[in-house]
Scaffold this active site. Structure first.
Site, PDB file in Angstrom:
ATOM      1  N   GLU A 226      52.107   3.824  20.965  1.00  0.00           N
ATOM      2  CA  GLU A 226      51.398   4.168  21.573  1.00  0.00           C
ATOM      3  C   GLU A 226      51.685   5.490  21.823  1.00  0.00           C
ATOM      4  O   GLU A 226      53.536   5.917  22.749  1.00  0.00           O
ATOM      5  CB  GLU A 226      52.428   3.523  22.998  1.00  0.00           C
ATOM      6  CG  GLU A 226      51.812   2.110  22.402  1.00  0.00           C
ATOM      7  CD  GLU A 226      50.686   1.534  22.675  1.00  0.00           C
ATOM      8  OE1 GLU A 226      49.693   2.434  23.329  1.00  0.00           O
ATOM      9  OE2 GLU A 226      50.297   0.155  22.188  1.00  0.00           O
ATOM     10  N   CYS A 261      50.643   9.029  31.062  1.00  0.00           N
ATOM     11  CA  CYS A 261      50.251   8.983  29.701  1.00  0.00           C
ATOM     12  C   CYS A 261      48.864   8.950  29.728  1.00  0.00           C
ATOM     13  O   CYS A 261      48.296   9.483  29.461  1.00  0.00           O
ATOM     14  CB  CYS A 261      50.979   7.974  28.423  1.00  0.00           C
ATOM     15  SG  CYS A 261      50.685   6.346  29.422  1.00  0.00           S
TER      16      CYS A 261
END
Ligand code: NAD
Length: 472
Positions: A226, A261
């Site tokens: 991720e 993110c």
């Protein structure tokens, strides 16, 4: 125990930890529905009973505003846990599938089987929930437990208050023979990475992602990465500008002050529309954070002095220092950094070539809004992409032509909160996904099982392969 491990956790300790957890996994304990459900309920209880401590840890690590801590970490972790508790029986049930003529008569199913002992390495920005919060750490743990695995969580050393709270709480609330936390930094993570795991789930930057993948390759361990990247937001002109500005601000500065993110990293709009957009952003920013944002209690600070220096360097680059149209104030002592907007930064500037992961928002301009799709596709694939428009055709073209981990039309970041959507990257922003059922699947092996009986045995499949059989 957490402190003790922090001091002397090396390869030998990592090896014996994995051995111990593998013994538990092999005993079959973690595979039962009862064990999984009791651990999930314990995590829910843990978050419920420690809400104040979690808010306080997030305040210490990031000065995260209380409401933000509740919305993006505590309530999301609880929702994730509740969903797993509610759906677990259904997720665990083998899935019946069709059979073919070749196997007639038969039946077939896909059985979800736990992988074994898994490692979850998380980042500091959402340390609880998953990879971008302390709570961020718990989301993949919930998936790993629901799928019946033994699990080691390595939270980020960059959010130490949350890391130590997680270690303490998990030790108290869950079964330590199968679920453990190892605190530490590079040395401890490297010791863990030397071991053979059945899956590694890593959240963080691509440089370390490559280290994780190389370590995993030695043992043929599957990985989920991720990662991050530069997530663009395209702004068309026929929109409700006030609502769009508020939603951009919320996804950028309302999420850890840009340290998320999927925060919009940069904006693309037309040359003609940029001034209007900038005015709207300025106006709403002032309403949200006041005239002096460095004094605002509703803005997180930069996580530490290294990241502060990194963000400052992006802004002090000669190529962009005269492009600031709003903000730019900072205070190194308090690590506070004001929401900052830049206009028409050059393509070869640092800020356009690194993930910003902070409160700076460059706007780049194009002649026609459609040109922005080529700009996005000429770069590495982002974790998220956003579009603000009322044009149906533009929405369709965006979805069809832009490649990104996920996207939202007319808002930012909210796809993360829908557990029916997989969350993950593509290309440089990572691979594999999680959230809701996808987290369960991420930590399961999908075992193909075909059931045959002894009746209906066709002689045609066996030698000798006579011409008559060939004609069948
Ligand atoms: P970080 O510095 O906390 O590092 C992440 C993890 O890697 C930590 O647990 C750390 O101990 C470990 N680590 C660091 N250096 C290592 C090394 N040399 N060897 C082994 N392990 C090492 O977090 P970060 O990387 O600064 O996090 C920010 C990045 O993460 C951004 O790129 C962001 O976009 C991305 N991110 C992605 C998601 C997502 O869900 N896709 C979520 C949050 C953050």
């Amino acid at each position: 125990m957490a402190d003790e491990m922090k001091k002397k956790f090396d390869s030998d300790s990592a090896a014996s930890l994995v051995k111990e957890l593998r013994r538990t996994f092999t005993s079959g304990k973690t595979k039962s529905y009862e064990w999984r459900i009791s651990q999930l309920k314990n995590i829910l209880k843990m978050v419920d009973e420690n809400e104040k401590q979690i808010v306080e840890a997030l305040r210490k690590d990031l000065s995260k505003p209380e409401l933000e801590a509740f919305v993006s970490e505590i309530s999301m972790t609880k929702a994730s846990c509740k969903l797993a508790v509610k759906e677990l029986r259904h997720w665990m049930k083998p899935e019946k599938v069709k059979t073919s003529m070749t196997t007639f008569p038969s039946s077939a199913e896909i059985v979800s089987e736990p992988l074994g002992v898994v490692l979850i390495i998380s980042a500091w920005n959402y340390p609880i929930l998953s990879s971008f919060s302390p709570v961020l750490s718990l989301d993949p743990v919930i998936g790993a437990i629901a799928a019946g695995n033994a699990v080691v969580l390595k939270p980020s050393e960059i959010s130490p208050a949350t890391s130590s709270l997680l270690a303490k709480c998990l030790e108290e609330y869950v079964d330590n023979s199968a679920i453990r936390v190892v605190e530490g930094a590079v040395a401890e993570t490297s010791a863990l990475l030397e071991q053979k795991w059945d899956k590694i789930f890593y959240t963080g930057n691509g440089r370390v992602g490559r280290i994780v993948m190389a370590a995993a390759a030695k043992h043929l361990t599957p990985v989920i990465l991720e990662l991050g990247g530069k997530s663009p937001a395209v702004v068309d002109s026929n929109i409700n500008l006030k609502v769009a500005a508020r939603r951009i601000i919320s996804g950028k500065w309302g999420c850890n002050n840009g340290q998320a993110c999927i925060a919009p990293d940069y904006i693309i709009t037309t040359k003609a529309y940029a001034p209007k957009l900038i005015d709207a952003l300025k106006c709403e920013l002032e309403k949200f954070f006041g005239k002096d944002p460095l004094e605002s209690k509703d803005l997180s600070r930069i996580v530490n002095s290294n990241h502060f220096a990194r963000v400052r360097k992006l802004l002090d680059d000669d190529k962009v220092s005269d492009k600031i149209v709003h903000g730019g104030q900072r205070d190194e002592t308090s690590l506070k950094f004001a929401p900052t907007i830049l206009l028409d930064v050059p393509n070869d500037s640092l800020i356009m070539n690194e993930e910003i992961f902070g409160p700076l928002l460059p706007i780049i301009t194009v002649d026609k809004v459609e040109d922005s799709f080529d700009v996005i596709n000429s770069r590495t694939k982002p974790l998220a992409a956003y579009l603000f428009t009322n044009e149906k055709e533009l929405k369709e073209e965006f979805v069809r032509t832009v490649s990104a981990g996920g996207m939202v039309i007319n808002d930012t970041v909210l796809h993360l909160s829908n557990p029916a959507l997989p969350f993950g990257g593509v290309g440089e922003s990572g691979f594999g996904s999680y959230h809701g059922r996808f987290s369960f699947d991420a930590f399961s092996h999908k075992k193909a099982v075909l059931y045959r009986r002894f009746v209906g045995d066709a002689a045609a499949r066996y030698p000798p392969y006579t011409p008559k059989k060939l004609r069948l």
